[in-house]
Write a protein that holds these residues in place. Sequence first.
Motif, PDB file in Angstrom:
ATOM      1  N   PHE A  67       0.802  -1.215   0.000  1.00 31.92           N
ATOM      2  CA  PHE A  67       0.000   0.000   0.000  1.00 31.92           C
ATOM      3  C   PHE A  67       0.840   1.274   0.000  1.00 31.92           C
ATOM      4  O   PHE A  67       0.307   2.373  -0.106  1.00 31.92           O
ATOM      5  CB  PHE A  67      -0.967  -0.002   1.189  1.00 31.92           C
ATOM      6  N   ASN A  68       2.134   1.099   0.112  1.00 34.53           N
ATOM      7  CA  ASN A  68       3.044   2.225  -0.033  1.00 34.53           C
ATOM      8  C   ASN A  68       3.830   2.115  -1.335  1.00 34.53           C
ATOM      9  O   ASN A  68       4.856   2.767  -1.500  1.00 34.53           O
ATOM     10  CB  ASN A  68       4.002   2.300   1.153  1.00 34.53           C
ATOM     11  N   ALA A  69       3.320   1.284  -2.259  1.00 34.43           N
ATOM     12  CA  ALA A  69       3.903   1.098  -3.597  1.00 34.43           C
ATOM     13  C   ALA A  69       5.313   0.525  -3.544  1.00 34.43           C
ATOM     14  O   ALA A  69       6.076   0.680  -4.493  1.00 34.43           O
ATOM     15  CB  ALA A  69       3.888   2.414  -4.379  1.00 34.43           C
ATOM     16  N   ARG A  70       5.662  -0.153  -2.466  1.00 34.03           N
ATOM     17  CA  ARG A  70       6.960  -0.814  -2.379  1.00 34.03           C
ATOM     18  C   ARG A  70       6.771  -2.276  -2.806  1.00 34.03           C
ATOM     19  O   ARG A  70       6.818  -3.208  -1.987  1.00 34.03           O
ATOM     20  CB  ARG A  70       7.512  -0.700  -0.954  1.00 34.03           C
ATOM     21  N   TYR A  71       6.552  -2.458  -4.086  1.00 30.16           N
ATOM     22  CA  TYR A  71       6.165  -3.770  -4.600  1.00 30.16           C
ATOM     23  C   TYR A  71       7.282  -4.802  -4.450  1.00 30.16           C
ATOM     24  O   TYR A  71       7.029  -5.971  -4.149  1.00 30.16           O
ATOM     25  CB  TYR A  71       5.750  -3.651  -6.057  1.00 30.16           C
ATOM     26  N   ALA A  72       8.538  -4.375  -4.655  1.00 33.13           N
ATOM     27  CA  ALA A  72       9.648  -5.321  -4.525  1.00 33.13           C
ATOM     28  C   ALA A  72       9.777  -5.818  -3.096  1.00 33.13           C
ATOM     29  O   ALA A  72      10.105  -6.990  -2.861  1.00 33.13           O
ATOM     30  CB  ALA A  72      10.945  -4.655  -4.974  1.00 33.13           C
ATOM     31  N   ASP A  73       9.508  -4.935  -2.115  1.00 33.78           N
ATOM     32  CA  ASP A  73       9.572  -5.340  -0.711  1.00 33.78           C
ATOM     33  C   ASP A  73       8.412  -6.252  -0.343  1.00 33.78           C
ATOM     34  O   ASP A  73       8.545  -7.143   0.510  1.00 33.78           O
ATOM     35  CB  ASP A  73       9.562  -4.104   0.187  1.00 33.78           C
ATOM     36  N   ALA A  74       7.258  -6.021  -0.944  1.00 33.61           N
ATOM     37  CA  ALA A  74       6.076  -6.832  -0.641  1.00 33.61           C
ATOM     38  C   ALA A  74       6.169  -8.226  -1.248  1.00 33.61           C
ATOM     39  O   ALA A  74       5.627  -9.195  -0.696  1.00 33.61           O
ATOM     40  CB  ALA A  74       4.818  -6.128  -1.144  1.00 33.61           C
ATOM     41  N   LEU A  75       6.851  -8.333  -2.378  1.00 35.09           N
ATOM     42  CA  LEU A  75       6.852  -9.567  -3.172  1.00 35.09           C
ATOM     43  C   LEU A  75       7.237 -10.813  -2.367  1.00 35.09           C
ATOM     44  O   LEU A  75       6.498 -11.811  -2.377  1.00 35.09           O
ATOM     45  CB  LEU A  75       7.774  -9.394  -4.378  1.00 35.09           C
ATOM     46  N   PRO A  76       8.372 -10.823  -1.653  1.00 38.38           N
ATOM     47  CA  PRO A  76       8.750 -12.085  -0.972  1.00 38.38           C
ATOM     48  C   PRO A  76       7.781 -12.496   0.125  1.00 38.38           C
ATOM     49  O   PRO A  76       7.604 -13.695   0.372  1.00 38.38           O
ATOM     50  CB  PRO A  76      10.137 -11.754  -0.397  1.00 38.38           C
ATOM     51  N   TYR A  77       7.123 -11.534   0.773  1.00 32.51           N
ATOM     52  CA  TYR A  77       6.198 -11.886   1.848  1.00 32.51           C
ATOM     53  C   TYR A  77       4.878 -12.414   1.297  1.00 32.51           C
ATOM     54  O   TYR A  77       4.282 -13.334   1.866  1.00 32.51           O
ATOM     55  CB  TYR A  77       5.977 -10.681   2.753  1.00 32.51           C
ATOM     56  N   TYR A  78       4.418 -11.855   0.182  1.00 28.40           N
ATOM     57  CA  TYR A  78       3.237 -12.430  -0.463  1.00 28.40           C
ATOM     58  C   TYR A  78       3.553 -13.850  -0.936  1.00 28.40           C
ATOM     59  O   TYR A  78       2.707 -14.758  -0.836  1.00 28.40           O
ATOM     60  CB  TYR A  78       2.810 -11.581  -1.657  1.00 28.40           C
ATOM     61  N   ARG A  79       4.759 -14.030  -1.456  1.00 27.95           N
ATOM     62  CA  ARG A  79       5.118 -15.370  -1.938  1.00 27.95           C
ATOM     63  C   ARG A  79       5.103 -16.380  -0.787  1.00 27.95           C
ATOM     64  O   ARG A  79       4.572 -17.483  -0.910  1.00 27.95           O
ATOM     65  CB  ARG A  79       6.499 -15.346  -2.599  1.00 27.95           C
ATOM     66  N   LYS A  80       5.693 -15.996   0.353  1.00 28.86           N
ATOM     67  CA  LYS A  80       5.695 -16.889   1.511  1.00 28.86           C
ATOM     68  C   LYS A  80       4.277 -17.183   1.975  1.00 28.86           C
ATOM     69  O   LYS A  80       3.954 -18.308   2.359  1.00 28.86           O
ATOM     70  CB  LYS A  80       6.508 -16.267   2.642  1.00 28.86           C
ATOM     71  N   MET A  81       3.442 -16.168   1.936  1.00 28.31           N
ATOM     72  CA  MET A  81       2.058 -16.351   2.362  1.00 28.31           C
ATOM     73  C   MET A  81       1.348 -17.362   1.466  1.00 28.31           C
ATOM     74  O   MET A  81       0.671 -18.281   1.941  1.00 28.31           O
ATOM     75  CB  MET A  81       1.330 -15.013   2.316  1.00 28.31           C
ATOM     76  N   LEU A  82       1.506 -17.195   0.150  1.00 27.12           N
ATOM     77  CA  LEU A  82       0.793 -18.052  -0.792  1.00 27.12           C
ATOM     78  C   LEU A  82       1.381 -19.459  -0.841  1.00 27.12           C
ATOM     79  O   LEU A  82       0.690 -20.408  -1.211  1.00 27.12           O
ATOM     80  CB  LEU A  82       0.808 -17.415  -2.185  1.00 27.12           C
ATOM     81  N   GLU A  83       2.653 -19.585  -0.480  1.00 28.82           N
ATOM     82  CA  GLU A  83       3.273 -20.912  -0.455  1.00 28.82           C
ATOM     83  C   GLU A  83       3.009 -21.640   0.856  1.00 28.82           C
ATOM     84  O   GLU A  83       3.282 -22.832   0.970  1.00 28.82           O
ATOM     85  CB  GLU A  83       4.788 -20.776  -0.662  1.00 28.82           C
ATOM     86  N   GLY A  84       2.470 -20.935   1.845  1.00 29.93           N
ATOM     87  CA  GLY A  84       2.215 -21.539   3.139  1.00 29.93           C
ATOM     88  C   GLY A  84       0.990 -22.427   3.128  1.00 29.93           C
ATOM     89  O   GLY A  84       0.248 -22.506   2.151  1.00 29.93           O
TER      90      GLY A  84
END
Length: 641
Positions: A67-84
Motif C-alpha cells: 500500500f506504499n507502492a513498495r512492490y519489490a519489498d512486498a513480493l517475498p512476503y506475499y510469496r511466503k504467504m501463498l506458499e504456506g
Amino acid sequence: MNKALFIAVLYLAGGFTIAAQETRKARADSKYEKFAYIRASELYEKLVEAGYQSNDLYGKLADTHYFNARYADALPYYRKMLEGPGDVEAEYYYRYAQCLKAGEKYKEAGKMLNRFYELVGKPKDEKSLAEAVHTLKNNKKRFTLKDAGVNTAYADFGTAYNGEDKVIFASARDTGIFVKRTHKWNEKPFLKLYSATVNSDGLLENPEKVAGDVNSKYHQSTPVITRDGKTMYFTRNNYRKGQYGKAEDGTNHLKIYRATLKDGKWGNIEDLSVNNEAYSTAHPALNADENLLYFVSDRSGTLGSSDLFVTEIKEDGSFGEVRNLGSVINTPGRESFPFVDETGVLYFASDGHPGLGGLDVFAAIKDPFGSYRVVNLGNPVNSTADDFAYITRRSGEGFLSSNRGEASGFDNIYSAVTEVPLAFNAKLCGEVKDSITKNPLSGAEVILYDNEHKELASVQTDASGNFCISVWPFAGYNLRAGKEDYRSKEKWIKELDNGETREVVIELNREDIRITTGDDLTKKLALKPIYFDFDGAAIRKRSEIELAKVIAVMKKYPDIVIEVRSHTDSRGSDAYNRALSERRAKATVDYIVNKGGVSPDRISGKGYGETRLINHCSDGVSCSAEEHQLNRRSEFILIKM
C-alpha cells in the motif's frame, strides 16, 4: 472474390500498466509521542526477525509495503504467504500479481491473476466485449420489429435518415438479378440508392430512385446524410468519371464518396482521401456533431476481416488521421455497418463478439470512465441469421436490415422501435470508518480500479464518511480506501447487476496507533483473541504470534504496565470458573514474562470467571461450541503509562 474480403463487399454483392496509488506515510507528531504510536510495519518486521511464521503475519507485512507502492519489498512476503499451508483470501493473489508485474514477471503474474479470477468466480477467458448479452438475449419486450413495407424479392438494406420524414436505402429491385449468399460474386448486382417516405406508422412508402449522379452503373449503398440535407457520404465500387479502378491484383475495391445536393439532385461526387486502390473503405457514419466520420475497412492494421475506423472531418472538409477503434470494438472477425446515435452510442454489426448467430448488432456505450463497453442488443433485433445496419433516433424509432427467414438469402428492411431504452448503470456506495472507534472518516480517499489495476475513479468521503461512485455493471472492481495516519485497505467487489447499488463498508486501521491508559490492546492492535481449550489454561500455538505483538509493544515502550484479564464460558460452577480464569491469566502472564523477557512487575493477571460474558451464552442457555469459545479469552488492559 476472395473469402477474406470483408462484409461490405458481401452486402454490395447481395448479401493490469500498473496504476499504483502511493499512500501517504504517517507523520510523527511530537505532541502525542508519549502516547506510544506503533508503526505496523516495524512491529511485523520484528516478529519475522524473531522467527515467527504465519500466513496472516506475512500477508499483513506484505500489505504494509504494497500500500506504499513498495512492490519489490512486498513480493517475498506475499510469496511466503501463498506458499504456506491453508487457504488465503482471493485479493492476495491479485496484489501478488501486481507486484510481479512491477518486476516484469508477466507470465507468473498472469497465472496469479487467473487464480484470482477463479476464486472470485470470473472465468479466465471471459470477454468483457459483450458483458450484457445475458440480460438482453431473451428480452423481446425491448424492441418491436415489423416489415418496413418496401421490401422486394431482391436485396433491400442499409437505411439512412434524410430529414424528419425521409429514408434513403440500397436496393437491387430493378436489376432482375439473382445472387447466391456466398462470399464470392457469381453475378454483379447493380444496387442503387432509393428514397422513401416514413409514414405515420413509422413504416416506409413511395420508394423512388435518388436523383443525380450518385447512382452509377455499378454498386452504391449505405449512405449517411448531414442534418441540413446538403451532403451525402455513400459507398460505391471504385468508379468515378467513367473510370473503373482496380488494385494491382485486379480487385475492384469499395470507396466512400461525398456528394452535395443542388437543385434537388445529388452531384459533385468526390473521392475521399481515406480511400485507397489497394483496400476497401465503406459504410460511412457521422457523429452528432458531424465532425467525425466512422467507416469500415480491411486496410493494413486491421485486427480481423474488417474493422471500424474513425477520422476527423476538418472545417475545410479535409480529413485527419485515420484511427482504428481498437480491440474493445474490433475483433478477429468482421465488424461493419457503424451508426452513431444522437447520444453518442455507436451501433455496429459483428460476428466476432459473442452473439446469437451470423452477424449481430451491438452497441458500444461509454461507461462512466469514458471507455467503450460493448453489449449485444439481443432478441428480436438479433437472430441466428445476419442482422446489421441498425439505425435509431432519440424517439426510439429505427430500422434494421436482416436476411432472417429468407430462403433466397436476400436482405429485408424492418422497422425497429425501441420500447425500453438501453440503460446500463450501477453504483458503489458506502462508508469508510475507523476500525476501532467505528467513527466515520471524512476526507478519506476512495480509489476504484479495474481488474487490470487501472485507476478508474477517485473520490473523497464526505463529512459522514460516505462515498458513491457510478460504475459499469457486469464487471468486478478493486476498491481501495486510504487516509493519512491510516493503513490503506482494498476490497474486491464482485460483478454488479444492472441498476444495482452496492453498499460497502471499509474499516481502516491506524498506521500509528495511539494508546492511553484504559485501552484494551486486544482491540488497539487488532489482535486475534487469545482463546483457550475447554477446561484448559495452556497457551495455544496459534496464540503465540498475538502474544508476541504484545511483547513487542512492551519492549518498545518500557514504561507501560498491563493487566491480563482472563475469562471463561458459563459452563461449570462460578467458583470453578473463577479459579480456571485465574489459571488462564497466570498462564498468559507467565508466557509474556518467560518467553518475552518482560519484567514481572510490569504485568499482572486477574481472572473474572464467567462474570463478563460477551454474548447470550449464560447458564441454562443452549449455545454452540463456537459461541462458548468466544467467552474463553484473555484481554490486555493498559493500566499505566
